[in-house]
Write a protein that holds these residues in place. Structure first.
Motif, PDB file in Angstrom:
ATOM      1  N   GLU A  79       0.832  -1.212   0.000  1.00 54.00           N
ATOM      2  CA  GLU A  79       0.000   0.000   0.000  1.00 54.00           C
ATOM      3  C   GLU A  79       0.864   1.258   0.000  1.00 54.00           C
ATOM      4  O   GLU A  79       0.615   2.199  -0.763  1.00 54.00           O
TER       5      GLU A  79
ATOM      6  N   GLU B 196       2.749   1.978  -3.344  1.00 55.55           N
ATOM      7  CA  GLU B 196       1.950   2.550  -4.438  1.00 55.55           C
ATOM      8  C   GLU B 196       2.084   4.063  -4.515  1.00 55.55           C
ATOM      9  O   GLU B 196       1.926   4.649  -5.591  1.00 55.55           O
ATOM     10  N   GLU B 197       2.380   4.680  -3.390  1.00 51.82           N
ATOM     11  CA  GLU B 197       2.491   6.144  -3.333  1.00 51.82           C
ATOM     12  C   GLU B 197       3.901   6.628  -3.688  1.00 51.82           C
ATOM     13  O   GLU B 197       4.124   7.821  -3.877  1.00 51.82           O
TER      14      GLU B 197
ATOM     15  N   LEU C 294       8.282   6.884   2.458  1.00 48.67           N
ATOM     16  CA  LEU C 294       6.950   7.489   2.361  1.00 48.67           C
ATOM     17  C   LEU C 294       6.870   8.785   3.164  1.00 48.67           C
ATOM     18  O   LEU C 294       6.402   9.815   2.667  1.00 48.67           O
TER      19      LEU C 294
ATOM     20  N   ARG D 112       6.265  12.537   1.713  1.00 46.67           N
ATOM     21  CA  ARG D 112       5.150  13.383   2.168  1.00 46.67           C
ATOM     22  C   ARG D 112       5.648  14.679   2.809  1.00 46.67           C
ATOM     23  O   ARG D 112       4.969  15.705   2.741  1.00 46.67           O
TER      24      ARG D 112
END
Length: 177
Positions: free
Chosen positions: A96, A99-100, A163, A167
């Motif tokens: 999950e 994917e970012e 991640l 971000r």
């Protein structure tokens, strides 16, 4: 519950089955290093990203199960143990988060934001915990899912570090050779 007992003052401690072992035993070193990973993850939360915080909280609970599993040389079926489901859950979280992220095309330097750097640190200690468990498993029976879990955990912490850094707008750096 009293915090101190004095039972460890001579360098011995109790396993879950009340067997007394040296604090230098491979079993104690293994679950002590898992405790270190757990504490490092605790320095990261809150990350400022609720989804990452939820996953890290679940991981910390899993790590308590890992410690209980390692502290018990002869578990019964009702005793806490890491299972393949725990590994599957980590893999789902990795997928999950991945994917970012942009595809990884080279090695990256550990670091970035304060949170990202702490996750990279936890990843490195997770690898050490895995090595300690593999060393223990060479001498005594160990739940094989513990090794798989710690191996996957280091992958997860790497992805979570990437991640969080993305971000937070912190670019990844590749090593120069």
């Amino acid at each position: 519950m009293k915090i101190y007992t004095g039972r460890g003052d001579e360098g011995m401690t109790d396993l879950r089955d009340m067997t007394r072992v040296s604090k230098t035993s491979h079993r104690i070193e293994a679950y002590g290093t898992v405790d270190e990973v757990n504490a490092l993850i605790g320095t990261v939360r809150p990350t400022g990203h609720d989804d990452v915080d939820d996953v890290l909280e679940a991981v910390q609970n899993h790590l308590h199960i890992v410690q209980a599993d390692l502290a018990n040389p002869g578990p019964d079926e009702d005793d806490p143990q890491i299972a393949a489901d725990h590994v599957d859950e980590l893999e789902a979280w990795i997928d999950e988060a991945d994917e970012e992220l942009d595809p990884l095309t080279s090695f990256i330097l550990p670091g970035g934001s304060e949170t990202g750097a702490k996750l990279h640190h936890a990843r490195a200690v997770s690898r050490r915990a895995e090595r300690r468990v593999v060393s223990l498993a060479a001498e005594e029976p160990v739940n094989e899912e513990v090794v798989a879990y710690l191996n996957r955990l280091s992958d997860a912490l790497f992805v979570f570090a990437r991640l969080v850094n993305k971000r937070d707008g912190v670019p990844e750096e590749s090593p120069t050779y």
